[in-house]
Motif scaffolding. Structure first.
Motif, PDB file in Angstrom:
ATOM      1  N   ALA A   4      73.166  27.737  65.040  1.00  0.00           N
ATOM      2  CA  ALA A   4      72.408  27.112  66.115  1.00  0.00           C
ATOM      3  C   ALA A   4      71.282  28.045  66.528  1.00  0.00           C
ATOM      4  O   ALA A   4      71.522  29.232  66.765  1.00  0.00           O
ATOM      5  CB  ALA A   4      73.305  26.798  67.303  1.00  0.00           C
ATOM      6  N   GLN A   5      70.068  27.506  66.623  1.00  0.00           N
ATOM      7  CA  GLN A   5      68.922  28.276  67.087  1.00  0.00           C
ATOM      8  C   GLN A   5      68.938  28.269  68.614  1.00  0.00           C
ATOM      9  O   GLN A   5      68.807  27.230  69.246  1.00  0.00           O
ATOM     10  CB  GLN A   5      67.621  27.653  66.582  1.00  0.00           C
ATOM     11  CG  GLN A   5      66.436  28.576  66.621  1.00  0.00           C
ATOM     12  CD  GLN A   5      66.433  29.550  65.430  1.00  0.00           C
ATOM     13  OE1 GLN A   5      66.924  29.217  64.348  1.00  0.00           O
ATOM     14  NE2 GLN A   5      65.882  30.730  65.632  1.00  0.00           N
ATOM     15  N   VAL A   6      69.122  29.441  69.222  1.00  0.00           N
ATOM     16  CA  VAL A   6      69.221  29.506  70.678  1.00  0.00           C
ATOM     17  C   VAL A   6      67.999  30.142  71.323  1.00  0.00           C
ATOM     18  O   VAL A   6      67.771  29.989  72.516  1.00  0.00           O
ATOM     19  CB  VAL A   6      70.501  30.251  71.112  1.00  0.00           C
ATOM     20  CG1 VAL A   6      71.741  29.475  70.681  1.00  0.00           C
ATOM     21  CG2 VAL A   6      70.539  31.676  70.557  1.00  0.00           C
ATOM     22  N   GLU A   7      67.226  30.878  70.533  1.00  0.00           N
ATOM     23  CA  GLU A   7      65.928  31.418  70.934  1.00  0.00           C
ATOM     24  C   GLU A   7      65.051  31.417  69.691  1.00  0.00           C
ATOM     25  O   GLU A   7      65.567  31.291  68.567  1.00  0.00           O
ATOM     26  CB  GLU A   7      66.061  32.858  71.488  1.00  0.00           C
ATOM     27  CG  GLU A   7      66.608  32.935  72.887  1.00  0.00           C
ATOM     28  CD  GLU A   7      66.393  34.310  73.516  1.00  0.00           C
ATOM     29  OE1 GLU A   7      65.757  35.168  72.880  1.00  0.00           O
ATOM     30  OE2 GLU A   7      66.853  34.514  74.636  1.00  0.00           O
ATOM     31  N   PRO A   8      63.749  31.554  69.852  1.00  0.00           N
ATOM     32  CA  PRO A   8      62.891  31.522  68.657  1.00  0.00           C
ATOM     33  C   PRO A   8      63.299  32.515  67.581  1.00  0.00           C
ATOM     34  O   PRO A   8      63.153  32.221  66.380  1.00  0.00           O
ATOM     35  CB  PRO A   8      61.507  31.849  69.223  1.00  0.00           C
ATOM     36  CG  PRO A   8      61.554  31.321  70.622  1.00  0.00           C
ATOM     37  CD  PRO A   8      62.955  31.586  71.097  1.00  0.00           C
ATOM     38  N   ASP A   9      63.823  33.678  67.983  1.00  0.00           N
ATOM     39  CA  ASP A   9      64.197  34.686  66.989  1.00  0.00           C
ATOM     40  C   ASP A   9      65.698  34.925  66.926  1.00  0.00           C
ATOM     41  O   ASP A   9      66.130  35.920  66.337  1.00  0.00           O
ATOM     42  CB  ASP A   9      63.476  36.001  67.280  1.00  0.00           C
ATOM     43  CG  ASP A   9      63.870  36.603  68.627  1.00  0.00           C
ATOM     44  OD1 ASP A   9      64.385  35.851  69.489  1.00  0.00           O
ATOM     45  OD2 ASP A   9      63.676  37.819  68.820  1.00  0.00           O
ATOM     46  N   ASP A  78      72.674  33.296  75.467  1.00  0.00           N
ATOM     47  CA  ASP A  78      72.775  32.645  74.158  1.00  0.00           C
ATOM     48  C   ASP A  78      73.920  31.642  74.134  1.00  0.00           C
ATOM     49  O   ASP A  78      73.795  30.545  73.571  1.00  0.00           O
ATOM     50  CB  ASP A  78      73.028  33.682  73.063  1.00  0.00           C
ATOM     51  CG  ASP A  78      71.850  34.589  72.780  1.00  0.00           C
ATOM     52  OD1 ASP A  78      70.722  34.271  73.212  1.00  0.00           O
ATOM     53  OD2 ASP A  78      72.075  35.628  72.128  1.00  0.00           O
ATOM     54  N   LEU A  79      75.056  32.010  74.717  1.00  0.00           N
ATOM     55  CA  LEU A  79      76.210  31.110  74.709  1.00  0.00           C
ATOM     56  C   LEU A  79      75.927  29.851  75.514  1.00  0.00           C
ATOM     57  O   LEU A  79      76.327  28.745  75.127  1.00  0.00           O
ATOM     58  CB  LEU A  79      77.443  31.827  75.261  1.00  0.00           C
ATOM     59  CG  LEU A  79      77.942  33.020  74.445  1.00  0.00           C
ATOM     60  CD1 LEU A  79      79.179  33.632  75.099  1.00  0.00           C
ATOM     61  CD2 LEU A  79      78.241  32.627  73.003  1.00  0.00           C
ATOM     62  N   ASP A  80      75.239  29.998  76.642  1.00  0.00           N
ATOM     63  CA  ASP A  80      74.853  28.831  77.421  1.00  0.00           C
ATOM     64  C   ASP A  80      73.973  27.910  76.578  1.00  0.00           C
ATOM     65  O   ASP A  80      74.155  26.682  76.568  1.00  0.00           O
ATOM     66  CB  ASP A  80      74.118  29.272  78.684  1.00  0.00           C
ATOM     67  CG  ASP A  80      73.594  28.115  79.503  1.00  0.00           C
ATOM     68  OD1 ASP A  80      74.397  27.252  79.904  1.00  0.00           O
ATOM     69  OD2 ASP A  80      72.368  28.064  79.729  1.00  0.00           O
ATOM     70  N   ALA A  81      73.022  28.496  75.861  1.00  0.00           N
ATOM     71  CA  ALA A  81      72.141  27.691  75.003  1.00  0.00           C
ATOM     72  C   ALA A  81      72.921  27.044  73.863  1.00  0.00           C
ATOM     73  O   ALA A  81      72.683  25.878  73.510  1.00  0.00           O
ATOM     74  CB  ALA A  81      71.018  28.563  74.456  1.00  0.00           C
ATOM     75  N   LEU A  82      73.860  27.776  73.261  1.00  0.00           N
ATOM     76  CA  LEU A  82      74.678  27.221  72.185  1.00  0.00           C
ATOM     77  C   LEU A  82      75.456  26.005  72.666  1.00  0.00           C
ATOM     78  O   LEU A  82      75.487  24.964  72.003  1.00  0.00           O
ATOM     79  CB  LEU A  82      75.639  28.289  71.658  1.00  0.00           C
ATOM     80  CG  LEU A  82      76.704  27.806  70.677  1.00  0.00           C
ATOM     81  CD1 LEU A  82      76.066  27.333  69.377  1.00  0.00           C
ATOM     82  CD2 LEU A  82      77.723  28.907  70.401  1.00  0.00           C
TER      83      LEU A  82
END
Length: 266
Positions: A4-9, A78-82
């Motif tokens: 899963a892409q959670v930030e651009p990098d 990151d986990l929140d975004a995932l």
């Protein structure tokens, strides 16, 4: 692909097992210098009753390795975004060591995401006496032989109860870690201005957790300390005396039984 892409990098590797209709799912978060393979002892048993998401944190395992920003706070974001990418509104977040700090940050900063927490010998509540050694450890991690420094730090994670297989498993993963991630994550856990790993910063921050917490420790003193910080009446603290920092790997059946029993009472 389980990415899963959670930030651009930043792209996170994860696995998704068990019943997708179970609510809330379990989110398994590993410790410093390892990866989600750490949960291989437990996933099958937990997936019999739950949806189980096991993730490699940034800088670890098969996930992206940013040049900077490998900190518990960034990992929690990151986990929140995932979870947003997966369409999962709420989880029971389970974290070992540094992962216990990461899921606690997730519960404080993104409280709607976390139904309950399980922390396993978590990376917080360190005394000032222990913390006095951290600058030297960080210097070693930033020195010429960072993996040897990491191995010396890891020695306190085991004892006579730890099988040789588990010792070797963790040593091999440490030597596969990017050195800058080891140093940056360790420093952000315990030394930087917003670190929550050392008392009294631990007390102030962890008292902000409002969800039920099951915390399992190998040290009686730290177990008693955390019991005074828990707000929800369904919270519980256990101490497995004689176990090492790798307690859930040494006693996988006991871990699954403890978690399942506690979740049934919520």
């Amino acid at each position: 692909m389980p990415y899963a892409q959670v930030e651009p990098d930043v792209r996170l590797f994860y696995t998704d097992d068990g019943d997708a209709m179970s609510a809330p799912p379990l989110l398994l978060v590993h410790g410093w210098g390892t990866d989600s393979h750490q949960w291989s002892w437990h996933i099958d048993a937990l997936a019999e009753r739950h949806r189980v998401i096991a993730v490699d944190l940034r800088g670890h395992g098969y996930s992206s390795v940013p040049a900077t920003g490998n900190t518990p706070r960034a990992m929690a974001a990151d986990l929140d975004a995932l979870l947003g990418r997966l369409g999962i509104p709420q989880v029971v977040a389970v974290g070992h060591s540094m992962g216990g700090q990461v899921v606690s940050i997730l519960a404080v900063e993104h409280p709607r995401r976390v139904r309950a927490l399980v922390t396993l010998d978590p990376g917080y509540g360190m005394s000032a006496e222990i913390a006095a050694g951290f600058p030297g450890m960080i210097a070693g991690l930033r020195g010429r032989r960072p993996h040897e420094a990491a191995e010396r730090i890891d020695e306190w994670c085991t004892n006579a109860a730890t099988p040789a297989l588990i010792r070797r498993w963790h040593k091999r993963r440490l030597y596969g870690m990017p050195p800058h991630v080891l140093a940056e994550a360790f420093e952000a856990m315990f030394v930087t201005g917003d670190a929550i790993g050392v008392r009294p910063a631990s007390d102030d921050y962890l008292a902000r957790r409002r969800c039920p917490v099951l915390s399992i420790w190998a040290d009686q003193g730290r177990a008693q300390w955390e019991s005074g910080l828990l707000k929800d009446p369904a919270s519980a603290v256990l101490c497995w005396e004689g176990a090492s920092h790798r307690l859930h790997e040494e006693r996988p059946e006991d871990f699954v039984t403890a978690v399942e029993g506690w979740l049934r009472r919520l």
